[in-house]
Design a protein around this motif. Structure first.
Motif, mmCIF file in Angstrom:
data_model
loop_
_atom_site.group_PDB
_atom_site.id
_atom_site.type_symbol
_atom_site.label_atom_id
_atom_site.label_comp_id
_atom_site.label_asym_id
_atom_site.label_seq_id
_atom_site.Cartn_x
_atom_site.Cartn_y
_atom_site.Cartn_z
ATOM 1 N N VAL A 67 0.656 -1.232 -0.090
ATOM 2 C CA VAL A 67 0.002 0.059 0.068
ATOM 3 C C VAL A 67 0.915 1.256 -0.082
ATOM 4 O O VAL A 67 0.308 2.182 -0.103
ATOM 5 C CB VAL A 67 -1.042 0.106 1.430
ATOM 6 N N GLY A 68 2.147 1.390 -0.021
ATOM 7 C CA GLY A 68 3.049 2.259 0.097
ATOM 8 C C GLY A 68 4.465 1.970 -0.255
ATOM 9 O O GLY A 68 4.650 0.721 -0.383
ATOM 10 N N VAL A 69 5.321 2.920 -0.933
ATOM 11 C CA VAL A 69 6.444 2.577 -1.205
ATOM 12 C C VAL A 69 7.486 3.734 -1.131
ATOM 13 O O VAL A 69 6.930 4.867 -1.220
ATOM 14 C CB VAL A 69 6.635 1.933 -2.480
ATOM 15 N N MET A 70 8.660 3.390 -0.829
ATOM 16 C CA MET A 70 9.853 4.609 -0.621
ATOM 17 C C MET A 70 11.081 4.127 -0.840
ATOM 18 O O MET A 70 11.335 2.945 -0.277
ATOM 19 C CB MET A 70 9.776 5.287 0.705
ATOM 20 N N GLY A 71 11.777 4.348 -1.757
ATOM 21 C CA GLY A 71 13.098 4.094 -2.319
ATOM 22 C C GLY A 71 14.249 4.885 -1.772
ATOM 23 O O GLY A 71 13.932 6.270 -1.404
ATOM 24 N N ALA A 81 29.057 10.070 -0.503
ATOM 25 C CA ALA A 81 28.263 8.801 -0.118
ATOM 26 C C ALA A 81 27.562 9.216 1.128
ATOM 27 O O ALA A 81 26.768 8.324 1.537
ATOM 28 C CB ALA A 81 29.363 7.829 -0.023
ATOM 29 N N HIS A 82 27.835 10.300 1.795
ATOM 30 C CA HIS A 82 27.104 10.558 3.010
ATOM 31 C C HIS A 82 25.519 10.974 2.771
ATOM 32 O O HIS A 82 24.682 11.422 3.425
ATOM 33 C CB HIS A 82 27.625 11.695 3.737
ATOM 34 N N ARG A 83 25.379 11.341 1.421
ATOM 35 C CA ARG A 83 24.005 11.882 0.890
ATOM 36 C C ARG A 83 23.269 10.839 0.124
ATOM 37 O O ARG A 83 23.719 9.840 -0.484
ATOM 38 C CB ARG A 83 24.096 12.726 -0.277
ATOM 39 N N ALA A 84 21.778 10.929 0.186
ATOM 40 C CA ALA A 84 20.940 9.906 -0.422
ATOM 41 C C ALA A 84 19.673 10.612 -0.749
ATOM 42 O O ALA A 84 19.387 11.311 -0.341
ATOM 43 C CB ALA A 84 20.526 8.662 0.231
ATOM 44 N N THR A 85 19.065 10.087 -1.933
ATOM 45 C CA THR A 85 17.792 10.942 -2.460
ATOM 46 C C THR A 85 16.672 9.982 -2.151
ATOM 47 O O THR A 85 16.693 8.772 -2.684
ATOM 48 C CB THR A 85 17.957 11.166 -3.599
ATOM 49 N N LEU A 86 15.639 10.502 -1.567
ATOM 50 C CA LEU A 86 14.314 10.007 -1.464
ATOM 51 C C LEU A 86 13.774 9.789 -2.988
ATOM 52 O O LEU A 86 13.523 10.728 -3.487
ATOM 53 C CB LEU A 86 12.990 10.395 -0.646
ATOM 54 N N ILE A 87 13.246 8.488 -3.182
ATOM 55 C CA ILE A 87 12.471 8.263 -4.580
ATOM 56 C C ILE A 87 11.408 7.420 -4.503
ATOM 57 O O ILE A 87 11.296 6.769 -3.461
ATOM 58 C CB ILE A 87 13.527 7.736 -5.595
ATOM 59 N N MET A 88 10.331 7.540 -5.303
ATOM 60 C CA MET A 88 9.353 6.695 -5.752
ATOM 61 C C MET A 88 8.382 6.549 -4.435
ATOM 62 O O MET A 88 7.750 5.826 -4.282
ATOM 63 C CB MET A 88 9.677 5.170 -5.952
ATOM 64 N N VAL A 89 8.164 7.786 -3.945
ATOM 65 C CA VAL A 89 7.474 7.989 -2.706
ATOM 66 C C VAL A 89 5.968 7.891 -3.149
ATOM 67 O O VAL A 89 5.477 8.780 -3.784
ATOM 68 C CB VAL A 89 7.646 9.242 -1.728
ATOM 69 N N TYR A 90 5.295 6.820 -2.401
ATOM 70 C CA TYR A 90 3.712 6.802 -2.687
ATOM 71 C C TYR A 90 2.946 5.962 -1.561
ATOM 72 O O TYR A 90 3.596 5.170 -0.897
ATOM 73 C CB TYR A 90 3.661 5.822 -3.943
#
Length: 168
Positions: A67-71, A81-90
């Motif tokens: 029912v939900g996703v977050m990548g 490498a200390h950084r990341a991006t939230l993707i595909m949030v639903y």
């Protein structure tokens, strides 16, 4: 997160069918919220779906139904490498406002910290005020805007870039 029949977990490549189901649902239900279209993803082979899961993907389940996703997409170069991006949030519409997005985000943050990630970034549609408000409440700050970041149905839609430090 666990409760009210909701569980959240990191899924693996062998669970690509679950990922495919929730990702395609997101793209079909909220087409203006994503840079990709359902058509972009519908043509992927099983192998390509598995490969997309080499970066961590977290899925929320109500009972056994996704029912939900977050990548999370980590920067690859050593100095970033200390950084990341939230993707595909639903999150499925009928479950919004119930803490599910926060549960997903908290799960992703715990994972990120365990991996040495101290900064999360994201891009959100300027036409999605509820998502923008959620991210602000969760400590994200706007640091930029991409005019006409995506084109949907012939209309240019701005992207808002946001970031949050996870430590000190």
């Amino acid at each position: 997160m666990s409760g009210n029949g909701i569980t959240i977990r990191h899924i693996g490549a062998d669970e690509f069918d679950i990922f495919r189901r929730i990702r395609l649902e997101a793209l079909r239900v909220e087409p203006s919220s994503f840079a990709s279209s359902a058509e972009d993803w519908e043509v992927l082979s099983d192998k390509e779906w598995r490969q997309r899961l080499t970066d961590p993907v977290f899925v929320a389940f109500r009972d056994d139904e996704p029912v939900g996703v977050m990548g999370l997409l980590r920067q690859r170069s050593s100095k970033m490498a200390h950084r990341a991006t939230l993707i595909m949030v639903y999150v499925r519409k009928d479950l919004r406002g119930m803490g599910l997005a926060k549960g997903l985000l908290d799960t992703v943050i715990a994972y990120a910290l365990s991996e040495g990630i101290v900064q999360l970034e994201l891009v959100v549609s300027a036409e999605n005020p509820k998502a923008i408000g959620f991210y602000r409440r969760e400590g994200f700050s706007e640091f930029g805007r991409i005019p006409g970041g995506v084109v949907h149905d012939g209309r240019e839609i701005d992207d808002i870039m946001m970031a949050r430090r996870l430590t000190g």
